[in-house]
Design a protein around this motif. Structure first.
Motif, PDB file in Angstrom:
ATOM      1  N   ASP A   1       0.832  -1.180   0.000  1.00 38.09           N
ATOM      2  CA  ASP A   1       0.000   0.000   0.000  1.00 38.09           C
ATOM      3  C   ASP A   1       0.874   1.239   0.000  1.00 38.09           C
ATOM      4  N   SER A   2       0.716   2.083   1.030  1.00 40.86           N
ATOM      5  CA  SER A   2       1.490   3.313   1.080  1.00 40.86           C
ATOM      6  C   SER A   2       2.959   3.067   1.362  1.00 40.86           C
ATOM      7  N   ARG A   3       3.305   1.878   1.761  1.00 41.40           N
ATOM      8  CA  ARG A   3       4.710   1.588   2.058  1.00 41.40           C
ATOM      9  C   ARG A   3       5.548   1.417   0.787  1.00 41.40           C
ATOM     10  N   GLY A   4       4.904   1.202  -0.336  1.00 44.10           N
ATOM     11  CA  GLY A   4       5.650   0.982  -1.560  1.00 44.10           C
ATOM     12  C   GLY A   4       5.822  -0.490  -1.850  1.00 44.10           C
ATOM     13  N   LYS A   5       6.096  -0.790  -3.113  1.00 41.99           N
ATOM     14  CA  LYS A   5       6.249  -2.187  -3.514  1.00 41.99           C
ATOM     15  C   LYS A   5       7.469  -2.825  -2.874  1.00 41.99           C
ATOM     16  N   ALA A   6       8.519  -2.030  -2.647  1.00 39.32           N
ATOM     17  CA  ALA A   6       9.743  -2.611  -2.090  1.00 39.32           C
ATOM     18  C   ALA A   6       9.542  -3.088  -0.668  1.00 39.32           C
TER      19      ALA A   6
ATOM     20  N   PRO B   1       8.659   3.989   7.183  1.00 40.01           N
ATOM     21  CA  PRO B   1      10.035   3.989   6.685  1.00 40.01           C
ATOM     22  C   PRO B   1      10.742   5.289   7.006  1.00 40.01           C
ATOM     23  N   GLY B   2      12.088   5.239   6.868  1.00 43.28           N
ATOM     24  CA  GLY B   2      12.897   6.414   7.134  1.00 43.28           C
ATOM     25  C   GLY B   2      12.836   7.422   6.007  1.00 43.28           C
ATOM     26  N   ILE B   3      13.744   8.411   6.073  1.00 41.20           N
ATOM     27  CA  ILE B   3      13.719   9.506   5.106  1.00 41.20           C
ATOM     28  C   ILE B   3      14.040   9.006   3.707  1.00 41.20           C
ATOM     29  N   LEU B   4      15.111   8.195   3.567  1.00 43.42           N
ATOM     30  CA  LEU B   4      15.499   7.726   2.239  1.00 43.42           C
ATOM     31  C   LEU B   4      14.442   6.813   1.633  1.00 43.42           C
ATOM     32  N   ARG B   5      13.913   5.918   2.426  1.00 42.00           N
ATOM     33  CA  ARG B   5      12.891   5.012   1.901  1.00 42.00           C
ATOM     34  C   ARG B   5      11.601   5.746   1.571  1.00 42.00           C
ATOM     35  N   SER B   6      11.323   6.846   2.260  1.00 42.86           N
ATOM     36  CA  SER B   6      10.147   7.647   1.934  1.00 42.86           C
ATOM     37  C   SER B   6      10.357   8.432   0.640  1.00 42.86           C
ATOM     38  N   MET B   7      11.577   8.925   0.428  1.00 45.56           N
ATOM     39  CA  MET B   7      11.859   9.684  -0.792  1.00 45.56           C
ATOM     40  C   MET B   7      11.927   8.782  -2.013  1.00 45.56           C
ATOM     41  N   LEU B   8      12.423   7.548  -1.846  1.00 47.71           N
ATOM     42  CA  LEU B   8      12.551   6.615  -2.969  1.00 47.71           C
ATOM     43  C   LEU B   8      11.811   5.318  -2.625  1.00 47.71           C
ATOM     44  N   PRO B   9      10.485   5.332  -2.645  1.00 45.87           N
ATOM     45  CA  PRO B   9       9.747   4.127  -2.232  1.00 45.87           C
ATOM     46  C   PRO B   9       9.874   2.971  -3.205  1.00 45.87           C
ATOM     47  N   SER B  10      10.143   3.259  -4.491  1.00 50.73           N
ATOM     48  CA  SER B  10      10.236   2.189  -5.482  1.00 50.73           C
ATOM     49  C   SER B  10      11.631   1.586  -5.600  1.00 50.73           C
ATOM     50  N   PHE B  11      12.599   2.135  -4.861  1.00 48.72           N
ATOM     51  CA  PHE B  11      13.963   1.597  -4.919  1.00 48.72           C
ATOM     52  C   PHE B  11      14.014   0.243  -4.201  1.00 48.72           C
ATOM     53  N   PRO B  12      14.709  -0.734  -4.775  1.00 51.28           N
ATOM     54  CA  PRO B  12      14.771  -2.062  -4.125  1.00 51.28           C
ATOM     55  C   PRO B  12      15.689  -2.067  -2.913  1.00 51.28           C
ATOM     56  N   TRP B  13      15.217  -1.501  -1.809  1.00 55.72           N
ATOM     57  CA  TRP B  13      16.039  -1.413  -0.602  1.00 55.72           C
ATOM     58  C   TRP B  13      16.338  -2.780  -0.013  1.00 55.72           C
ATOM     59  N   TYR B  14      15.513  -3.758  -0.300  1.00 56.61           N
ATOM     60  CA  TYR B  14      15.698  -5.077   0.299  1.00 56.61           C
ATOM     61  C   TYR B  14      16.955  -5.787  -0.184  1.00 56.61           C
ATOM     62  N   VAL B  15      17.554  -5.331  -1.295  1.00 55.00           N
ATOM     63  CA  VAL B  15      18.787  -5.944  -1.797  1.00 55.00           C
ATOM     64  C   VAL B  15      20.019  -5.153  -1.391  1.00 55.00           C
ATOM     65  N   MET B  16      19.839  -4.048  -0.684  1.00 55.50           N
ATOM     66  CA  MET B  16      20.977  -3.196  -0.329  1.00 55.50           C
ATOM     67  C   MET B  16      22.013  -3.915   0.543  1.00 55.50           C
ATOM     68  N   PRO B  17      21.645  -4.702   1.567  1.00 54.59           N
ATOM     69  CA  PRO B  17      22.687  -5.391   2.357  1.00 54.59           C
ATOM     70  C   PRO B  17      23.559  -6.308   1.515  1.00 54.59           C
ATOM     71  N   ASP B  18      22.968  -7.040   0.580  1.00 56.54           N
ATOM     72  CA  ASP B  18      23.776  -7.915  -0.271  1.00 56.54           C
ATOM     73  C   ASP B  18      24.668  -7.112  -1.206  1.00 56.54           C
ATOM     74  N   TYR B  19      24.165  -5.995  -1.719  1.00 58.24           N
ATOM     75  CA  TYR B  19      24.986  -5.163  -2.603  1.00 58.24           C
ATOM     76  C   TYR B  19      26.183  -4.578  -1.871  1.00 58.24           C
ATOM     77  N   LEU B  20      25.998  -4.224  -0.599  1.00 54.93           N
ATOM     78  CA  LEU B  20      27.131  -3.723   0.180  1.00 54.93           C
ATOM     79  C   LEU B  20      28.191  -4.803   0.366  1.00 54.93           C
ATOM     80  N   THR B  21      27.767  -6.037   0.550  1.00 53.90           N
ATOM     81  CA  THR B  21      28.731  -7.141   0.659  1.00 53.90           C
ATOM     82  C   THR B  21      29.466  -7.355  -0.653  1.00 53.90           C
ATOM     83  N   TYR B  22      28.743  -7.243  -1.781  1.00 51.18           N
ATOM     84  CA  TYR B  22      29.401  -7.375  -3.090  1.00 51.18           C
ATOM     85  C   TYR B  22      30.435  -6.270  -3.294  1.00 51.18           C
ATOM     86  N   MET B  23      30.110  -5.049  -2.872  1.00 50.91           N
ATOM     87  CA  MET B  23      31.063  -3.942  -3.009  1.00 50.91           C
ATOM     88  C   MET B  23      32.315  -4.191  -2.178  1.00 50.91           C
ATOM     89  N   ARG B  24      32.159  -4.796  -1.016  1.00 49.71           N
ATOM     90  CA  ARG B  24      33.330  -5.102  -0.196  1.00 49.71           C
ATOM     91  C   ARG B  24      34.208  -6.150  -0.873  1.00 49.71           C
TER      92      ARG B  24
END
Length: 319
Positions: free
Chosen positions: A103-108, A120-143
Motif C-alpha cells: 500500500d502506502s509503504r511501496g512495492k519494495a 520507513p525512514g527519510i530515504l525510503r520515503s523519498m525513494l519508495p520504489s527503490f529495491p532497498w531489500y537488496v541493499m545489504p547484499d549489494y554492500l557485501t558485493y562492493m566489499r
C-alpha cells in the motif's frame, strides 16, 4: 358444497385457537437465529449441516478463526433446540484489512521481513520504489570488489591515504549491511555466507600488504591473526558437520577483534612507506595504529581460545 364450506370455517377456527395457546415468550424463543420467519423446529440436522458447509460435528468445541477474502469467520455459536439437537449459527466478525505490504509503504516494502521498521525512514520515503531489500547484499558485493583494488592502490598510487580510505569504506560496509539486515528483517543464504568471507578477504589482504613492508612486528601479528582465522574456520566447519555449529558461533570477543583489526589497518595503511625523522604527526599516528593492532592480536588469541574451549568436549571424546 355447503358441508365443505362449513368444514373449512371450523378448521380455521381450530388453528387460530391452537396458536393462541402458545405463549409470546415461547414464540420468540422458537424463532430461528438466521431467519425470524422460520422456527427452530423446522430446521433439521441436514439443514444445519448445509449452513455449516457440510460439517457434521455440532459439539461446542472451539474452532480456530479462518480468513476468507478479508472476512474473519470466528467460532460458531451453539444454540440448543427443543429436540435436543445442537444447531451451530455462524458468527460473522467485521471484515479486517489484509496487510499485503504494497500500500502506502511501496512495492519494495513487501520484500522485507515482518519485523521491518514502519513507517520507513527519510530515504525510503523519498525513494519508495527503490529495491532497498537488496541493499545489504549489494554492500557485501562492493566489499568483495574492493579487495583486488587494495593492492593496486597500495603499490601504484603515490598517496597512501587513498588505500586507507578504500579500506575504511569497505570496513564500514561490514557494519552497515548487518545493521540494515537487522533493521529491515531481511536475510539471504548467499549474503549470510558471503559476509564473513568478504571480511576475512579484506583483513587478510590488508595484513599481507603491510607485512610486505619488511616490518618484523607487523609480520608476527599478521601470522598470528591469519593462523587463528584458518584454525577457527576449520573448527566451525567440523562442528557444523556434527550439527553443533551454534556452540562455536561468533561471540562478542570475535566482533571486537574484527573491529579493532579493521581500525588498526585503516590507520596503518594511511602511513607513508617511509617516515622521515623530521615528521611530527606521522610517528604518533603509527603508534596509535600499532596499539590498535596489538589489541586486536590479543583479542584474536583470547577469542580463538574461547571457541576451542567450547568445542573441547566434542574434540576429546572417543568414538
Amino acid at each position: 358444497m355447503l358441508f365443505l364450506f362449513l368444514w373449512c370455517i371450523c378448521f380455521g377456527i381450530l388453528l387460530t385457537s391452537s396458536a393462541s395457546l402458545v405463549s409470546p415468550a415461547r414464540q420468540a424463543n422458537n424463532k430461528c437465529v438466521l431467519c425470524p420467519m422460520v422456527t427452530r423446529s423446522t430446521l433439521s440436522v441436514k439443514t444445519a449441516t448445509t449452513l455449516r458447509g457440510g460439517a457434521s460435528d455440532f459439539s461446542s468445541s472451539s474452532q480456530p478463526a479462518e480468513q476468507e477474502d478479508g472476512v474473519t469467520v470466528g467460532q460458531s455459536e451453539v444454540v440448543p433446540t427443543e429436540d435436543n439437537v445442537k444447531v451451530e449459527a455462524p458468527t460473522i466478525i467485521s471484515p479486517q484489512p489484509v496487510n499485503t505490504g504494497s500500500d502506502s509503504r511501496g512495492k519494495a516494502f513487501s520484500k522485507m521481513g515482518p519485523g521491518a521498521k514502519f513507517p520507513p525512514g527519510i530515504l525510503r520515503s523519498m525513494l519508495p520504489s527503490f529495491p532497498w531489500y537488496v541493499m545489504p547484499d549489494y554492500l557485501t558485493y562492493m566489499r568483495c570488489i574492493a579487495v583486488p583494488l587494495l593492492p593496486v592502490l597500495f603499490y601504484y598510487d603515490s598517496k597512501p591515504w587513498h588505500t586507507s580510505l578504500l579500506f575504511g569504506v569497505a570496513s564500514f560496509t561490514d557494519w552497515l549491511d548487518g545493521f540494515l539486515a537487522r533493521r529491515w528483517d531481511i536475510s539471504t543464504n548467499f549474503g549470510a555466507f558471503l559476509d564473513p568471507v568478504a571480511d576475512k578477504l579484506a583483513v587478510s589482504t590488508g595484513l599481507i600488504l603491510l607485512a610486505g613492508n619488511n616490518n618484523k612486528i607487523m609480520t608476527v601479528c599478521t601470522a598470528i591473526i591469519l593462523a587463528r582465522e584458518i584454525a577457527v574456520s576449520a573448527l566451525r566447519e567440523w562442528m557444523a558437520q556434527r550439527g553443533l555449529r551454534e556452540s562455536v558461533k561468533v561471540g562478542w570477543q570475535g566482533k571486537c577483534k574484527t573491529a579493532f583489526t579493521m581500525m588498526a589497518l585503516t590507520v596503518l595503511l594511511a602511513l607513508p612507506k617511509e617516515i622521515s625523522s623530521t615528521a611530527k604527526v606521522w610517528p604518533w599516528i603509527q603508534i596509535a595504529g600499532m596499539g590498535l593492532l596489538y589489541t586486536s592480536t590479543i583479542l584474536t588469541v583470547t577469542s580463538g581460545t574461547v571457541y576451542f574451549r567450547a568445542a573441547a568436549p566434542i574434540l576429546m571424546e572417543r568414538e
